[in-house]
Write an enzyme that holds these catalytic residues in place. Structure first.
Site, PDB file in Angstrom:
ATOM      1  N   CYS A 298       0.851  -1.188   0.000  1.00 29.61           N
ATOM      2  CA  CYS A 298       0.000   0.000   0.000  1.00 29.61           C
ATOM      3  C   CYS A 298       0.885   1.235   0.000  1.00 29.61           C
ATOM      4  O   CYS A 298       1.871   1.289   0.740  1.00 29.61           O
ATOM      5  CB  CYS A 298      -0.890  -0.014   1.242  1.00 29.61           C
TER       6      CYS A 298
ATOM      7  N   HIS B  43      -9.286  -3.745  -1.745  1.00 30.93           N
ATOM      8  CA  HIS B  43      -8.246  -2.978  -1.063  1.00 30.93           C
ATOM      9  C   HIS B  43      -8.591  -1.479  -1.089  1.00 30.93           C
ATOM     10  O   HIS B  43      -8.538  -0.804  -0.052  1.00 30.93           O
ATOM     11  CB  HIS B  43      -6.887  -3.243  -1.731  1.00 30.93           C
ATOM     12  N   GLU B  44      -8.965  -0.985  -2.278  1.00 31.90           N
ATOM     13  CA  GLU B  44      -9.250   0.457  -2.410  1.00 31.90           C
ATOM     14  C   GLU B  44     -10.482   0.853  -1.585  1.00 31.90           C
ATOM     15  O   GLU B  44     -10.475   1.885  -0.913  1.00 31.90           O
ATOM     16  CB  GLU B  44      -9.460   0.842  -3.870  1.00 31.90           C
TER      17      GLU B  44
ATOM     18  N   HIS C  64     -10.145   1.433   2.060  1.00 32.63           N
ATOM     19  CA  HIS C  64      -9.627   2.759   2.437  1.00 32.63           C
ATOM     20  C   HIS C  64     -10.771   3.724   2.770  1.00 32.63           C
ATOM     21  O   HIS C  64     -10.599   4.653   3.565  1.00 32.63           O
ATOM     22  CB  HIS C  64      -8.792   3.368   1.302  1.00 32.63           C
TER      23      HIS C  64
HETATM   24 NI    NI Z   1      -3.736   1.052  -0.034  1.00 35.13          NI
END
Ligand code: NI
Length: 183
Positions: free
Chosen positions: A102, A144-145, A148
């Site tokens: 990341c 993953h995005e 966030h």
């Molecule tokens: Ni990330």
């Protein structure tokens, strides 16, 4: 070209829930996306979420590079996709472990279980609905995005901490791919 500063783990903007975007077609959203595209290109990542550039809004962008796609019908190379107010819907219980990095956790790498199959929906910059059913790396990068946007960084999803560490050491010990970074 505007390259934005990337927030690192520990910054409060990365640890809160981001806000919905009321108007995806607003000029300031278009400007933000242009700057995020420059930032992503500069950082050479697969994706970027707005909180990573200190903007607490529900917006992510990502692409699926040819060498990461498995070639399955729902995991083909994908050009840059902008997704506003995304909603994820896992399909089935199957998960697979994969290496992630990341941009907000520089120099580190970890093994994370993610849903293998997924449907996602969101809005484009034109305010149109985009809906896709995906798997493999495509599914991983979206998960993953979108994490966030909920204040979740991938190390929080690592279940076996012996598989989290400095990227160089992880690659050597596990023969992990050199480009494990997701964003
Ligand atoms: Ni990330």
């Amino acid at each position: 070209m505007t390259v934005l500063k990337i927030a690192r783990m520990g910054q409060s903007v990365l640890h809160r829930c981001a806000d919905e975007i009321p108007d995806p077609t607003a000029p300031e959203i278009r400007r933000l996306v242009a700057d995020m595209m420059d930032t992503l290109e500069d950082a050479d990542g697969a994706g970027l979420a707005a909180p990573q550039v200190f903007v607490p809004l529900r917006l992510v962008l990502f692409h699926v590079p040819a060498h990461r796609a498995s070639g399955a019908d729902d995991d083909t190379p994908e050009a840059l996709t902008v997704l506003i107010n995304p909603v994820l819907e896992p399909l089935g219980d199957e998960k697979e472990i994969g290496w992630e990095g990341c941009l907000s956790v520089p120099g580190m790498m970890g093994a994370v279980a993610r849903h293998t199959h997924l449907r996602y929906r969101g809005l484009t910059l034109e305010g149109e609905t985009i809906e896709r059913t995906v798997s493999g790396f495509h599914a991983r990068v979206v998960q993953h995005e979108c994490d966030h946007l909920d204040g979740i960084l991938y190390p929080m999803r690592v279940t076996d901490m012996s598989m989290f560490g400095f990227a160089e050491e992880m690659r050597e010990r596990f023969s992990a791919p050199a480009d494990a970074a997701v964003d």
